[in-house]
Design a protein around this motif. Structure first.
Motif, PDB file in Angstrom:
ATOM      1  N   LEU A   1      -6.938  -0.170   3.565  1.00  0.00           N
ATOM      2  CA  LEU A   1      -6.941   1.221   4.038  1.00  0.00           C
ATOM      3  C   LEU A   1      -8.177   1.943   3.513  1.00  0.00           C
ATOM      4  CD1 LEU A   1      -5.181   3.472   5.473  1.00  0.00           C
ATOM      5  CD2 LEU A   1      -4.435   4.109   3.177  1.00  0.00           C
TER       6      LEU A   1
ATOM      7  N   HIS B   1      -8.507  -0.383   8.258  1.00  0.00           N
ATOM      8  CA  HIS B   1      -7.590   0.667   8.711  1.00  0.00           C
ATOM      9  C   HIS B   1      -8.139   1.989   8.184  1.00  0.00           C
ATOM     10  CE1 HIS B   1      -3.275   2.538   8.449  1.00  0.00           C
ATOM     11  NE2 HIS B   1      -4.029   3.111   9.359  1.00  0.00           N
TER      12      HIS B   1
ATOM     13  N   ASN C   1      -2.937   4.190  15.557  1.00  0.00           N
ATOM     14  CA  ASN C   1      -1.679   4.399  14.836  1.00  0.00           C
ATOM     15  C   ASN C   1      -1.311   5.881  14.816  1.00  0.00           C
ATOM     16  OD1 ASN C   1       0.524   3.721  13.158  1.00  0.00           O
ATOM     17  ND2 ASN C   1      -0.661   4.289  11.342  1.00  0.00           N
TER      18      ASN C   1
ATOM     19  N   THR D   1       3.618  11.413   9.251  1.00  0.00           N
ATOM     20  CA  THR D   1       3.307  11.363   7.818  1.00  0.00           C
ATOM     21  C   THR D   1       4.347  12.063   6.946  1.00  0.00           C
ATOM     22  OG1 THR D   1       0.997  11.290   8.428  1.00  0.00           O
ATOM     23  CG2 THR D   1       1.466  11.954   6.168  1.00  0.00           C
TER      24      THR D   1
ATOM     25  N   PHE E   1      -8.506   6.284   8.443  1.00  0.00           N
ATOM     26  CA  PHE E   1      -7.684   7.425   8.893  1.00  0.00           C
ATOM     27  C   PHE E   1      -8.339   8.743   8.553  1.00  0.00           C
ATOM     28  CE2 PHE E   1      -5.923   9.330   5.008  1.00  0.00           C
ATOM     29  CZ  PHE E   1      -6.251   8.371   4.061  1.00  0.00           C
TER      30      PHE E   1
ATOM     31  N   ARG F   1       0.837  -1.208   0.000  1.00  0.00           N
ATOM     32  CA  ARG F   1       0.000   0.000   0.000  1.00  0.00           C
ATOM     33  C   ARG F   1       0.872   1.259   0.000  1.00  0.00           C
ATOM     34  NH1 ARG F   1      -0.805   4.662   2.599  1.00  0.00           N
ATOM     35  NH2 ARG F   1      -0.604   3.644   4.630  1.00  0.00           N
ATOM     36  N   ASP F   2       1.507   1.589   1.127  1.00  0.00           N
ATOM     37  CA  ASP F   2       2.346   2.796   1.137  1.00  0.00           C
ATOM     38  C   ASP F   2       3.544   2.598   0.213  1.00  0.00           C
ATOM     39  OD1 ASP F   2       3.219   5.344   1.934  1.00  0.00           O
ATOM     40  OD2 ASP F   2       2.575   5.005   3.991  1.00  0.00           O
TER      41      ASP F   2
ATOM     42  N   PRO G   1       0.997   8.200  12.896  1.00  0.00           N
ATOM     43  CA  PRO G   1       1.940   8.363  11.782  1.00  0.00           C
ATOM     44  C   PRO G   1       2.713   9.677  11.868  1.00  0.00           C
ATOM     45  CG  PRO G   1      -0.339   8.055  11.003  1.00  0.00           C
ATOM     46  CD  PRO G   1      -0.396   8.409  12.453  1.00  0.00           C
TER      47      PRO G   1
ATOM     48  N   SER H   1      -6.017   5.705  12.346  1.00  0.00           N
ATOM     49  CA  SER H   1      -4.786   6.491  12.224  1.00  0.00           C
ATOM     50  C   SER H   1      -5.084   7.978  12.211  1.00  0.00           C
ATOM     51  CB  SER H   1      -4.083   6.188  10.898  1.00  0.00           C
ATOM     52  OG  SER H   1      -3.385   4.997  10.973  1.00  0.00           O
TER      53      SER H   1
ATOM     54  N   HIS I   1       3.944   4.752  12.493  1.00  0.00           N
ATOM     55  CA  HIS I   1       4.072   4.674  11.029  1.00  0.00           C
ATOM     56  C   HIS I   1       4.923   5.874  10.633  1.00  0.00           C
ATOM     57  CE1 HIS I   1       2.052   4.228   6.905  1.00  0.00           C
ATOM     58  NE2 HIS I   1       2.656   5.399   6.819  1.00  0.00           N
TER      59      HIS I   1
ATOM     60  N   HIS J   1       7.657   8.104   8.306  1.00  0.00           N
ATOM     61  CA  HIS J   1       8.247   8.344   6.984  1.00  0.00           C
ATOM     62  C   HIS J   1       9.669   8.856   7.146  1.00  0.00           C
ATOM     63  CE1 HIS J   1       5.156   7.324   4.041  1.00  0.00           C
ATOM     64  NE2 HIS J   1       4.337   7.453   5.074  1.00  0.00           N
TER      65      HIS J   1
ATOM     66  N   GLU K   1      -3.755  10.926  10.698  1.00  0.00           N
ATOM     67  CA  GLU K   1      -2.775  11.312   9.683  1.00  0.00           C
ATOM     68  C   GLU K   1      -2.069  12.610  10.116  1.00  0.00           C
ATOM     69  OE1 GLU K   1      -4.296  12.484   5.882  1.00  0.00           O
ATOM     70  OE2 GLU K   1      -2.407  12.062   4.863  1.00  0.00           O
ATOM     71  N   ASP K   2      -0.772  12.673   9.897  1.00  0.00           N
ATOM     72  CA  ASP K   2       0.066  13.815  10.294  1.00  0.00           C
ATOM     73  C   ASP K   2       0.063  14.017  11.821  1.00  0.00           C
ATOM     74  OD1 ASP K   2       1.935  15.735   9.666  1.00  0.00           O
ATOM     75  OD2 ASP K   2       0.478  17.299   9.191  1.00  0.00           O
TER      76      ASP K   2
HETATM   77  O1  KIV Z   1       1.693   8.367   6.225  1.00  0.00           O
HETATM   78  C1  KIV Z   1       0.530   8.275   6.622  1.00  0.00           C
HETATM   79  O2  KIV Z   1       0.013   9.086   7.386  1.00  0.00           O
HETATM   80  C2  KIV Z   1      -0.252   7.155   6.113  1.00  0.00           C
HETATM   81  C3  KIV Z   1      -1.558   6.909   6.781  1.00  0.00           C
HETATM   82  C4  KIV Z   1      -2.646   6.723   5.802  1.00  0.00           C
HETATM   83  C5  KIV Z   1      -1.439   5.780   7.750  1.00  0.00           C
HETATM   84  O3  KIV Z   1       0.186   6.430   5.245  1.00  0.00           O
END
Ligand code: KIV
Ligand code: ZN
Length: 514
Positions: A74, A98, A168, A172, A100, A14-15, A170, A140, A203, A205, A142-143
């Motif tokens: 997702l 999942h 979760n 992001t 978000f 997915r990601d 993240p 989740s 999660h 990045h 996000e951010d």
């Molecule tokens: O990076 C992120 O915030 C995501 C979410 C959808 C989990 O990939």
């Protein structure tokens, strides 16, 4: 006291697939999913079902075959997305939704154009809706790495009350640094009254190169699920690399009070599979899975390792799947042995036609190269995932000429829907000449985004595996080709990419629409 389990949530499909150019066909996703299952990851995030029909079908296909891992889909915090994801994961033995929504001020105001209170309502509705369809729901923020702590506490407490079982956090945009991120997890666990009812997940990045460090700091602060990808594939600079998380936790048991279920001997195979399918090479000095990760160059190091391995090695190469290169088959091996080895490698061949074509190529390869390794079989099968009907273009024969001081020339014979064409071209080198000759037949108008060659195994008789990335009309595809002759491998890779781009094979670029 029994050690905690650290849940490994793999989001390569997915990601990882959100990396520009890393989109995969359904068959490719299935091959990776089988390898992830063999490696014993706990959760496989198979895609974003509402994003496209292709992605829906891929998630469903993964849900149908995976028995020893939870399959997650997702979805945004909307009933429509969640219904689609529920449908896609329905066949799974164990499925997860999942969902978000963004929680940082900048995302809420500028992207969602919603007030914080509206975001809380949407999140609660989404989790409630998902819980009506399935027990296993992850939420989740996000951010979250740039969200206000007080707001995170409010929204998370509310979604836990609605029945989310995993929360979760993240990072992001990869903005956090380890101490700060760990403190965030610690604060959330301390301040949210019902925080003990859920598994805390992270999660991260890799925009600042800190995805693994941030994830591990969070584990020290009590996170018990890490979302990660093979080779750190993922949006922009990627996600936390699964192999690094798993081996850090396994190697430093004195620091991390938890361990994973992962069969680490499958790591290198997973890395090679993902790299081959996506065309994203692994840098030689990449931790764990880089070709040099266990190679000692300096005399002092070599001397030390020979005297006592642990002088310079904190992990054993064979524990992550290096040096397992086995001579598997030879030119006298029959069809049954060939099929059995493919099955052992987790490569399912559901059509006799594909098996026959692959076996013919195996025999040709065995004539040229006496030792056939697992890596050779993986490469061979990467090209044979389509049935002959799906293969509009086929390379029938080729001839190349290159000589010092002379213009390189290529002559190819190929078929287009069964009709034979012959073409010749010159080029700056034999590869250039071969691809130009193919283009003079196909006139695809595609743009070449990437061309790369890698030796699959060691030795000068190794097959070269070529990846070609083509783009046309917003679609991006990868083509793979392997042969002991790299010009032939290049022509095959180019034709493989053209088949994906032009022969009406499903999708690609599944998550591009959302
Ligand atoms: O990076 C992120 O915030 C995501 C979410 C959808 C989990 O990939
Ligand atoms: Zn992400």
């Amino acid at each position: 006291m029994a050690q905690d389990q650290l849940i490994i949530f793999d989001t390569t499909l997915r990601d990882g697939e959100q990396s520009p150019g890393a989109s995969m066909t359904r068959e490719e996703k299935l091959r990776i999913a089988r390898q992830l299952e063999k490696m014993r990851v706990d959760v496989i995030e198979a895609g974003f079902p509402a994003a496209s029909n292709g992605d829906f079908e891929s998630v469903r296909a993964v849900a149908e075959i995976i028995k020893d891992a939870t399959v997650a889909g997702l979805c945004r915090a909307s009933d429509k997305d969640i219904s689609r994801a529920l449908e896609a994961i329905k066949p799974a033995k164990s499925g997860r939704i999942h969902t978000f929504i963004a929680t940082s001020p900048i995302h809420m105001e500028k992207k969602l154009r919603m007030t914080p209170d509206e975001v809380i309502v949407a999140a609660c509705n989404a989790v409630r809706f998902a819980r009506n369809g399935i027990d296993n729901v992850e939420f989740s923020c996000e951010d979250a790495g740039r969200s206000e702590l007080d707001f995170l506490c409010r929204i998370i407490e509310a979604v836990i009350k609605e029945g989310a079982g995993t929360i979760n956090i993240p990072d992001t945009v990869g903005y956090n640094v380890p101490e700060q991120f760990a403190e965030r997890i610690h604060q959330l666990r301390e301040r949210i009254p019902n925080s003990d009812k859920v598994v805390w997940s992270v999660h991260c990045h890799n925009d600042l190169g800190l995805a693994v460090a941030n994830s591990l700091a969070a584990v020290r602060a009590g996170a018990r699920q890490v979302e990660c990808t093979i080779n750190g594939l993922g949006e922009r600079a990627g996600n936390a690399a699964l192999e690094e998380i798993v081996m850090a936790v396994r190697t430093r048991q004195d620091i991390f009070n938890c361990d994973t279920r992962i069969d680490t001997t499958q790591i290198v195979a997973a890395s090679k599979l993902v790299s081959g399918i996506t065309g994203f090479p692994v840098q030689p000095n990449k931790a764990i899975v880089g070709a040099n990760a266990f190679a000692h160059e300096s005399g002092i190091h070599q001397d030390g390792v020979l005297k006592h391995r642990e002088t310079y090695e904190i992990m054993r190469a064979e524990d992550v799947g290096w040096n397992t290169n086995k001579l598997v088959l030879g030119k006298h091996s029959g069809r049954t042995a060939f099929k059995a080895r493919l099955q052992e490698l987790g490569i399912e061949v559901d059509s006799e036609q594909v098996l026959n074509a692959a076996f013919t190529r195996f025999k040709e390869l065995a004539d040229k190269k006496h030792e056939i390794f697992d890596e050779d079989l993986h490469a061979l099968m990467s090209e044979e995932v389509t049935t002959p009907e799906q293969e509009r273009f086929r390379l029938l024969s080729s001839r190349f000429h290159s000589e010092t001081g002379e213009l390189p020339l290529a002559a190819i014979t190929m078929s287009d829907n069964g009709q034979e064409h012959h073409a010749e071209s010159s080029g700056s080198g034999p590869v250039d000449a071969a691809l130009k000759a193919i283009e003079s037949v196909v006139n695809s108008g595609a743009e070449l985004l990437l061309y790369s060659v890698n030796a699959i195994t060691t030795g000068t008789d190794a097959q070269g595996e070529v990846t070609v990335r083509l783009s046309k009309g917003g679609r991006v595809v990868n083509g793979l080709g392997a042969d002991t002759d790299i010009v032939v491998a290049s022509a095959r890779a180019y034709i493989n990419a053209l088949n994906k781009l032009l022969s009406g094979q499903e999708r690609i670029n599944p998550q591009g629409d959302v």
